[in-house]
Enzyme design. Sequence first.
Site, PDB file in Angstrom:
ATOM      1  N   ARG A  34       0.826  -1.222   0.000  1.00 17.24           N
ATOM      2  CA  ARG A  34       0.000   0.000   0.000  1.00 17.24           C
ATOM      3  C   ARG A  34       0.852   1.261   0.000  1.00 17.24           C
ATOM      4  O   ARG A  34       0.480   2.253   0.636  1.00 17.24           O
ATOM      5  CB  ARG A  34      -0.945   0.043   1.230  1.00 17.24           C
ATOM      6  CG  ARG A  34      -2.088  -0.908   1.189  1.00 17.24           C
ATOM      7  CD  ARG A  34      -3.195  -0.372   0.306  1.00 17.24           C
ATOM      8  NE  ARG A  34      -4.107  -1.448  -0.043  1.00 17.24           N
ATOM      9  CZ  ARG A  34      -5.166  -1.799   0.678  1.00 17.24           C
ATOM     10  NH1 ARG A  34      -5.473  -1.132   1.745  1.00 17.24           N
ATOM     11  NH2 ARG A  34      -5.913  -2.793   0.295  1.00 17.24           N
ATOM     12  N   ARG A  38      -3.989   6.398   0.616  1.00 12.48           N
ATOM     13  CA  ARG A  38      -4.568   7.616   1.194  1.00 12.48           C
ATOM     14  C   ARG A  38      -3.630   8.423   2.074  1.00 12.48           C
ATOM     15  O   ARG A  38      -3.947   9.558   2.408  1.00 12.48           O
ATOM     16  CB  ARG A  38      -5.832   7.261   1.988  1.00 12.48           C
ATOM     17  CG  ARG A  38      -7.013   6.964   1.092  1.00 12.48           C
ATOM     18  CD  ARG A  38      -8.102   6.274   1.865  1.00 12.48           C
ATOM     19  NE  ARG A  38      -7.636   4.966   2.306  1.00 12.48           N
ATOM     20  CZ  ARG A  38      -8.375   4.092   2.971  1.00 12.48           C
ATOM     21  NH1 ARG A  38      -9.612   4.404   3.300  1.00 12.48           N
ATOM     22  NH2 ARG A  38      -7.892   2.930   3.316  1.00 12.48           N
ATOM     23  N   ARG A  47      -8.371  11.008  -5.643  1.00 17.67           N
ATOM     24  CA  ARG A  47      -9.576  10.284  -5.221  1.00 17.67           C
ATOM     25  C   ARG A  47     -10.783  11.204  -5.062  1.00 17.67           C
ATOM     26  O   ARG A  47     -11.923  10.725  -5.062  1.00 17.67           O
ATOM     27  CB  ARG A  47      -9.286   9.546  -3.908  1.00 17.67           C
ATOM     28  CG  ARG A  47      -8.520   8.252  -4.111  1.00 17.67           C
ATOM     29  CD  ARG A  47      -9.430   7.107  -4.619  1.00 17.67           C
ATOM     30  NE  ARG A  47     -10.195   6.523  -3.540  1.00 17.67           N
ATOM     31  CZ  ARG A  47     -11.494   6.634  -3.387  1.00 17.67           C
ATOM     32  NH1 ARG A  47     -12.204   7.336  -4.247  1.00 17.67           N
ATOM     33  NH2 ARG A  47     -12.100   6.053  -2.386  1.00 17.67           N
ATOM     34  N   ASP A  83      -6.586  -3.801  -7.352  1.00 16.12           N
ATOM     35  CA  ASP A  83      -7.104  -4.378  -6.114  1.00 16.12           C
ATOM     36  C   ASP A  83      -7.305  -5.873  -6.329  1.00 16.12           C
ATOM     37  O   ASP A  83      -7.563  -6.303  -7.460  1.00 16.12           O
ATOM     38  CB  ASP A  83      -8.430  -3.712  -5.715  1.00 16.12           C
ATOM     39  CG  ASP A  83      -8.797  -4.082  -4.281  1.00 16.12           C
ATOM     40  OD1 ASP A  83      -8.228  -3.492  -3.350  1.00 16.12           O
ATOM     41  OD2 ASP A  83      -9.620  -5.001  -4.093  1.00 16.12           O
ATOM     42  N   TYR A 158     -13.836 -13.318   0.565  1.00 19.14           N
ATOM     43  CA  TYR A 158     -14.665 -12.194   0.096  1.00 19.14           C
ATOM     44  C   TYR A 158     -15.903 -12.687  -0.643  1.00 19.14           C
ATOM     45  O   TYR A 158     -17.006 -12.178  -0.458  1.00 19.14           O
ATOM     46  CB  TYR A 158     -13.856 -11.238  -0.796  1.00 19.14           C
ATOM     47  CG  TYR A 158     -12.996 -10.313   0.018  1.00 19.14           C
ATOM     48  CD1 TYR A 158     -13.559  -9.251   0.713  1.00 19.14           C
ATOM     49  CD2 TYR A 158     -11.634 -10.502   0.121  1.00 19.14           C
ATOM     50  CE1 TYR A 158     -12.776  -8.404   1.494  1.00 19.14           C
ATOM     51  CE2 TYR A 158     -10.839  -9.666   0.890  1.00 19.14           C
ATOM     52  CZ  TYR A 158     -11.422  -8.623   1.579  1.00 19.14           C
ATOM     53  OH  TYR A 158     -10.652  -7.801   2.347  1.00 19.14           O
TER      54      TYR A 158
HETATM   55  O1  CP3 Z   1       0.191   0.327  -3.326  1.00 20.92           O
HETATM   56  C1  CP3 Z   1      -0.299  -0.836  -3.323  1.00 20.92           C
HETATM   57  O2  CP3 Z   1      -0.037  -1.663  -2.415  1.00 20.92           O
HETATM   58  C2  CP3 Z   1      -1.113  -1.296  -4.509  1.00 20.92           C
HETATM   59  C3  CP3 Z   1      -2.498  -1.187  -4.375  1.00 20.92           C
HETATM   60  C4  CP3 Z   1      -3.374  -2.218  -3.688  1.00 20.92           C
HETATM   61  C5  CP3 Z   1      -4.734  -1.937  -3.411  1.00 20.92           C
HETATM   62  N1  CP3 Z   1      -5.308  -3.068  -2.921  1.00 20.92           N
HETATM   63  C6  CP3 Z   1      -5.433  -0.660  -3.666  1.00 20.92           C
HETATM   64  C7  CP3 Z   1      -6.450  -0.251  -2.671  1.00 20.92           C
HETATM   65  C8  CP3 Z   1      -3.133  -3.540  -3.289  1.00 20.92           C
HETATM   66  C9  CP3 Z   1      -1.849  -4.344  -3.321  1.00 20.92           C
HETATM   67  C10 CP3 Z   1      -4.373  -4.057  -2.802  1.00 20.92           C
HETATM   68  C11 CP3 Z   1      -4.533  -5.456  -2.335  1.00 20.92           C
HETATM   69  C12 CP3 Z   1      -5.683  -5.791  -1.495  1.00 20.92           C
HETATM   70  N2  CP3 Z   1      -6.963  -5.336  -1.598  1.00 20.92           N
HETATM   71  C13 CP3 Z   1      -5.642  -6.747  -0.463  1.00 20.92           C
HETATM   72  C14 CP3 Z   1      -4.434  -7.544  -0.068  1.00 20.92           C
HETATM   73  C15 CP3 Z   1      -3.500  -6.722   0.719  1.00 20.92           C
HETATM   74  C16 CP3 Z   1      -3.959  -6.473   2.142  1.00 20.92           C
HETATM   75  O3  CP3 Z   1      -4.147  -5.294   2.472  1.00 20.92           O
HETATM   76  O4  CP3 Z   1      -4.065  -7.446   2.869  1.00 20.92           O
HETATM   77  C17 CP3 Z   1      -6.928  -6.820   0.106  1.00 20.92           C
HETATM   78  C18 CP3 Z   1      -7.350  -7.697   1.263  1.00 20.92           C
HETATM   79  C19 CP3 Z   1      -7.764  -5.928  -0.632  1.00 20.92           C
HETATM   80  C20 CP3 Z   1      -9.202  -5.672  -0.445  1.00 20.92           C
HETATM   81  C21 CP3 Z   1      -9.414  -4.254  -0.033  1.00 20.92           C
HETATM   82  N3  CP3 Z   1      -9.443  -3.196  -0.924  1.00 20.92           N
HETATM   83  C22 CP3 Z   1      -9.536  -3.754   1.280  1.00 20.92           C
HETATM   84  C23 CP3 Z   1      -9.565  -4.583   2.546  1.00 20.92           C
HETATM   85  C24 CP3 Z   1      -9.620  -2.373   1.166  1.00 20.92           C
HETATM   86  C25 CP3 Z   1      -9.555  -1.398   2.326  1.00 20.92           C
HETATM   87  C26 CP3 Z   1     -10.689  -0.682   2.753  1.00 20.92           C
HETATM   88  C27 CP3 Z   1     -10.223   0.658   3.314  1.00 20.92           C
HETATM   89  O5  CP3 Z   1     -10.871   1.635   2.993  1.00 20.92           O
HETATM   90  O6  CP3 Z   1      -9.176   0.710   3.992  1.00 20.92           O
HETATM   91  C28 CP3 Z   1      -9.577  -2.024  -0.207  1.00 20.92           C
HETATM   92  C29 CP3 Z   1      -9.606  -0.665  -0.796  1.00 20.92           C
HETATM   93  C30 CP3 Z   1      -8.305  -0.237  -1.385  1.00 20.92           C
HETATM   94  N4  CP3 Z   1      -7.586  -0.940  -2.321  1.00 20.92           N
HETATM   95  C31 CP3 Z   1      -7.615   0.968  -1.119  1.00 20.92           C
HETATM   96  C32 CP3 Z   1      -6.448   0.970  -1.923  1.00 20.92           C
HETATM   97  C33 CP3 Z   1      -5.378   2.032  -2.050  1.00 20.92           C
HETATM   98  C34 CP3 Z   1      -8.095   2.045  -0.131  1.00 20.92           C
HETATM   99  C35 CP3 Z   1      -7.982   3.420  -0.624  1.00 20.92           C
HETATM  100  C36 CP3 Z   1      -9.142   4.066  -1.324  1.00 20.92           C
HETATM  101  O7  CP3 Z   1     -10.334   3.859  -1.000  1.00 20.92           O
HETATM  102  O8  CP3 Z   1      -8.829   4.888  -2.210  1.00 20.92           O
END
Ligand code: CP3
Length: 353
Positions: A34, A38, A47, A83, A158
Amino acid sequence: MLQSEAPVRAGMNDRLLRACRTEATDCTPVWFMRQAGRYQPEYRALRQRHSLLALCQTPELAAQVTLLPVERLGVDAAILFADITLPLAGLGAPFNLVEGVGPVIERPVRSAADLQTLRRFEPERDVPYVLETIRLVRRAAPVPLIGFAGAPFTLASYLIEGRGSKELLQTKRLLFGAPDVWHDLMTRLTDMTLAYLAAQVQAGCQAVQVFDSWVGALAPADYEASVAPHMHRLFDGLRPLGVPVIHFGTGSTGLLRLMAQAGGDVIGVDWRVRLADAWTQIGRRAIQGNLDPAVLLAPFAAVEHAARRILAEAGGRPGHIFNLGHGVLPETPPDHLRRLVDVVHEHRMTTSQ
Ligand code: CP3
């Protein structure tokens, strides 16, 4: 041959790839899960104008977001901005990415009948924008590009729960109560992940990470029976791609041996285990981790102290990739990450082995 045509450009920083192969490096490579997100003012500004899905589905924007932390932080790898849920729509399970919640599946998959509504995932048809993002990033990135996918268990959680869940009770109900349906779902998700990662490598990714973020919910014996066979097939299928594979989980301290047996050139660990102990468990291969992301919320002296402890545990052995134990928290000061990269790069072992 699926391997991308030019794995490393001349002059490219290849510390990460060398460490994946447990080769010596001039200093420890570092990147952050990540690292795009944000905590960055530039990301938050983007965003405001685009949804997360729109960012992922617009290659120019996704490439820009992928490269931003490389420019700002000086990390040794870029990770594709996408994602883990993106391929699920192609499989026949439409979803939304809901602000502050994460993925929400429109119709959860919980029965043999639900499984019949799924179809075969085809990367060029279902996620062309991801492949285009990879091509754009590769043209500009001075560091290797890591592709990624969710592991079958984490994706299944999921699909079954319909959204993130702490206890994973519906997932466990299916795994324990309907093993045939469970294995059918895991087989389909393994096929999907293999096709997805092969397409990412073909488009230009130079390493891939498999995120089994929620696998720590399982007892080792249940991992062995219900997950490991699929993970073995996944890693066996990834080997011919010819790029390093990072196998990451959280809460997985009790599973490390089994995860390492299933496969991966690098095992990613969270902060709940000492790096040195984890390394003993996984044996002769590379390791990634494992700073608690919450440490970055403290004054920088605490960050530096914790980072040096991890570097000391790694003891200068080749094959350590410095990372957090999980993703960067939105509250993280960007400057702490930048300074942490410098601490890792400038660190030199006082004792050699
Ligand atoms: O910079 C990076 O690491 C690349 C981007 C990335 C995203 N998701 C973008 C994202 C990566 C590698 C992921 C993987 C991902 N997505 C995982 C595996 C990694 C982990 O964290 O365990 C999982 C479980 C997801 C599913 C997911 N997507 C979750 C649990 C969330 C978070 C909800 C929250 O608001 O915190 C997301 C949303 C998400 N995916 C964001 C980002 C940057 C949140 C930011 C936003 O809403 O703009």
